[in-house]
Design an enzyme around this catalytic site. Structure first.
Site, PDB file in Angstrom:
ATOM      1  N   ASN A  11     -21.164  53.724  91.136  1.00 56.60           N
ATOM      2  CA  ASN A  11     -21.062  54.644  90.000  1.00 56.60           C
ATOM      3  C   ASN A  11     -21.642  53.932  88.778  1.00 56.60           C
ATOM      4  O   ASN A  11     -21.022  53.029  88.239  1.00 56.60           O
ATOM      5  CB  ASN A  11     -19.582  55.009  89.778  1.00 56.60           C
ATOM      6  CG  ASN A  11     -19.358  55.828  88.520  1.00 56.60           C
ATOM      7  OD1 ASN A  11     -20.312  56.299  87.897  1.00 56.60           O
ATOM      8  ND2 ASN A  11     -18.094  55.985  88.144  1.00 56.60           N
ATOM      9  N   LYS A  13     -22.063  55.056  85.881  1.00 56.09           N
ATOM     10  CA  LYS A  13     -21.470  55.544  84.619  1.00 56.09           C
ATOM     11  C   LYS A  13     -22.599  55.800  83.597  1.00 56.09           C
ATOM     12  O   LYS A  13     -23.701  56.181  84.005  1.00 56.09           O
ATOM     13  CB  LYS A  13     -20.417  54.554  84.110  1.00 56.09           C
ATOM     14  CG  LYS A  13     -19.378  54.240  85.198  1.00 56.09           C
ATOM     15  CD  LYS A  13     -18.162  53.500  84.710  1.00 56.09           C
ATOM     16  CE  LYS A  13     -17.212  53.283  85.883  1.00 56.09           C
ATOM     17  NZ  LYS A  13     -15.962  52.665  85.494  1.00 56.09           N
ATOM     18  N   HIS A 103     -13.062  61.637  87.945  1.00 61.08           N
ATOM     19  CA  HIS A 103     -12.987  60.206  87.630  1.00 61.08           C
ATOM     20  C   HIS A 103     -12.017  60.016  86.463  1.00 61.08           C
ATOM     21  O   HIS A 103     -11.929  60.865  85.574  1.00 61.08           O
ATOM     22  CB  HIS A 103     -14.383  59.678  87.259  1.00 61.08           C
ATOM     23  CG  HIS A 103     -14.411  58.187  87.183  1.00 61.08           C
ATOM     24  ND1 HIS A 103     -13.947  57.512  86.085  1.00 61.08           N
ATOM     25  CD2 HIS A 103     -14.811  57.241  88.075  1.00 61.08           C
ATOM     26  CE1 HIS A 103     -14.050  56.207  86.314  1.00 61.08           C
ATOM     27  NE2 HIS A 103     -14.588  56.015  87.508  1.00 61.08           N
ATOM     28  N   GLU A 105     -12.181  58.406  83.880  1.00 64.52           N
ATOM     29  CA  GLU A 105     -12.794  58.500  82.545  1.00 64.52           C
ATOM     30  C   GLU A 105     -13.002  59.959  82.142  1.00 64.52           C
ATOM     31  O   GLU A 105     -12.943  60.289  80.959  1.00 64.52           O
ATOM     32  CB  GLU A 105     -14.113  57.700  82.532  1.00 64.52           C
ATOM     33  CG  GLU A 105     -13.816  56.201  82.577  1.00 64.52           C
ATOM     34  CD  GLU A 105     -14.823  55.348  83.329  1.00 64.52           C
ATOM     35  OE1 GLU A 105     -15.946  55.816  83.570  1.00 64.52           O
ATOM     36  OE2 GLU A 105     -14.460  54.211  83.695  1.00 64.52           O
ATOM     37  N   GLU A 173      -8.618  54.891  92.700  1.00 65.41           N
ATOM     38  CA  GLU A 173      -8.991  53.932  91.668  1.00 65.41           C
ATOM     39  C   GLU A 173      -7.845  53.799  90.668  1.00 65.41           C
ATOM     40  O   GLU A 173      -7.698  54.646  89.773  1.00 65.41           O
ATOM     41  CB  GLU A 173     -10.234  54.421  90.916  1.00 65.41           C
ATOM     42  CG  GLU A 173     -11.456  54.548  91.770  1.00 65.41           C
ATOM     43  CD  GLU A 173     -12.724  54.524  90.936  1.00 65.41           C
ATOM     44  OE1 GLU A 173     -13.504  53.597  91.109  1.00 65.41           O
ATOM     45  OE2 GLU A 173     -12.905  55.416  90.087  1.00 65.41           O
ATOM     46  N   GLY A 179     -12.768  48.274  85.457  1.00 66.58           N
ATOM     47  CA  GLY A 179     -13.488  47.534  84.417  1.00 66.58           C
ATOM     48  C   GLY A 179     -12.662  46.431  83.773  1.00 66.58           C
ATOM     49  O   GLY A 179     -13.028  45.911  82.718  1.00 66.58           O
ATOM     50  N   SER A 219     -12.826  47.096  89.873  1.00 68.79           N
ATOM     51  CA  SER A 219     -13.207  45.679  89.819  1.00 68.79           C
ATOM     52  C   SER A 219     -13.589  45.098  91.187  1.00 68.79           C
ATOM     53  O   SER A 219     -13.302  43.939  91.478  1.00 68.79           O
ATOM     54  CB  SER A 219     -12.093  44.854  89.162  1.00 68.79           C
ATOM     55  OG  SER A 219     -11.891  45.275  87.816  1.00 68.79           O
TER      56      SER A 219
HETATM   57  P1  13P Z   1     -15.453  48.807  87.911  1.00 69.10           P
HETATM   58  O1  13P Z   1     -15.969  48.450  89.299  1.00 69.10           O
HETATM   59  O2  13P Z   1     -16.387  48.459  86.828  1.00 69.10           O
HETATM   60  O3  13P Z   1     -14.057  48.319  87.717  1.00 69.10           O
HETATM   61  O4  13P Z   1     -15.374  50.427  87.885  1.00 69.10           O
HETATM   62  C1  13P Z   1     -14.735  51.095  88.888  1.00 69.10           C
HETATM   63  C2  13P Z   1     -15.024  52.544  88.748  1.00 69.10           C
HETATM   64  O5  13P Z   1     -14.537  53.198  87.842  1.00 69.10           O
HETATM   65  C3  13P Z   1     -15.933  53.166  89.703  1.00 69.10           C
HETATM   66  O6  13P Z   1     -15.914  54.559  89.608  1.00 69.10           O
END
Ligand code: 13P
Length: 261
Positions: A11, A13, A103, A105, A173, A179, A219
């Site tokens: 992803n 983003k 997601h 976010e 997740e 992150g 992560s």
């Molecule tokens: P990270 O791997 O940067 O922690 O992000 C995970 C994520 O949100 C994937 O959709």
């Protein structure tokens, strides 16, 4: 038990313009080719931003790459006066095979609740795009409800009231692991993925639960991926930051090499 093909998803983003995206996919495909990657045992899917999808589609098509294409969001609507939204019709036309839905976010910054996630899942099913339904608890919810309750509830809500369920993927997740460099332990990830599968079996039958791929995300890196994927209940990973680096992401896709060690 069905053999589920591992699902390795990147992803991106809101990172990379279309030129950077092309360069990344080229490098990823070369690296995996050099390593004789077996895509039939670990599918590799990239989720670029909307402005890069057409370019990546053209590259995959022209170079006959085995990397697959996903989108980061889909409108619940199919067309009309919905400024800024992107429909499943348009995504399907670009050979998009998968779409991230719900997601954390999107839930956090765009107020997407379970009803919105359900409606977007329905849109994906309507257009023959496989939804990757993202679920996970926040740090506060972890304190009050433990790790499995929220993800199970969110997954079941997304899957409610569909005339027929198409294929779907669920990505667990934990919000506190995204992150942050703070990963869930492989044991917790496996336990939550297993509880999601049991809940799907109870609501929708063992056959659907058995063939559904359930991922861990938060992560993930080449150095820790094998820990998650050694469990039979974790069928892949959804990777954010580490998917922006072709070497690192191809190291994740080649997790079987680490498992063999
Ligand atoms: P990270 O791997 O940067 O922690 O992000 C995970 C994520 O949100 C994937 O959709």
């Amino acid at each position: 038990m069905t053999k589920r093909v591992a699902f390795i998803a990147g992803n991106w983003k809101m990172n990379l313009d279309h030129q950077q995206g092309i360069a990344l996919v080229q490098k990823l495909a070369w690296t995996l080719k050099d390593a004789a990657h077996d895509y039939s045992s670990a599918e590799v899917v990239v989720f670029p931003g909307f402005t890069s999808i057409r370019s990546i589609q053209t590259l995959i098509d022209a170079d006959k790459l085995e990397v697959r294409l996903g989108a980061q969001d889909i409108s619940a609507q199919d067309s009309g006066a919905f400024t800024g939204e992107v429909s499943g019709v348009a995504l399907k036309k670009l050979d998009v095979e998968y779409v991230l839905i719900g997601h954390s976010e999107r839930r956090q910054y765009h107020n997407e609740d379970d009803a919105v996630v359900q409606a977007k899942t329905a849109a994906a099913f309507r257009h023959g795009i496989v939804p990757v339904i993202c679920v996970g608890e926040t740090a506060e919810e972890l304190e009050t409800e433990g790790s499995a309750a929220v993800p199970v509830r969110q997954a079941l809500a997304a899957l409610k009231n569909h005339e027929t369920l198409g294929d779907f993927v669920v990505a667990y997740e934990p919000v506190w692991a995204i992150g942050t460099g703070q990963v869930a332990t492989p044991e917790v990830a496996a336990s939550v993925c297993s509880k999601i599968r049991v809940a799907i079996a109870e609501e929708h039958g063992a056959e659907i639960a058995d063939r559904t791929r359930i991922l861990y995300g938060g992560s993930v890196k080449a150095a820790n991926v094998a820990g998650f994927l050694k469990s039979v209940d974790v069928d892949g990973v959804l990777v954010g930051g580490a998917s922006l680096d072709a070497e690192e992401f191809s190291g994740i896709a080649r997790f079987q090499k680490h498992l063999a060690l």
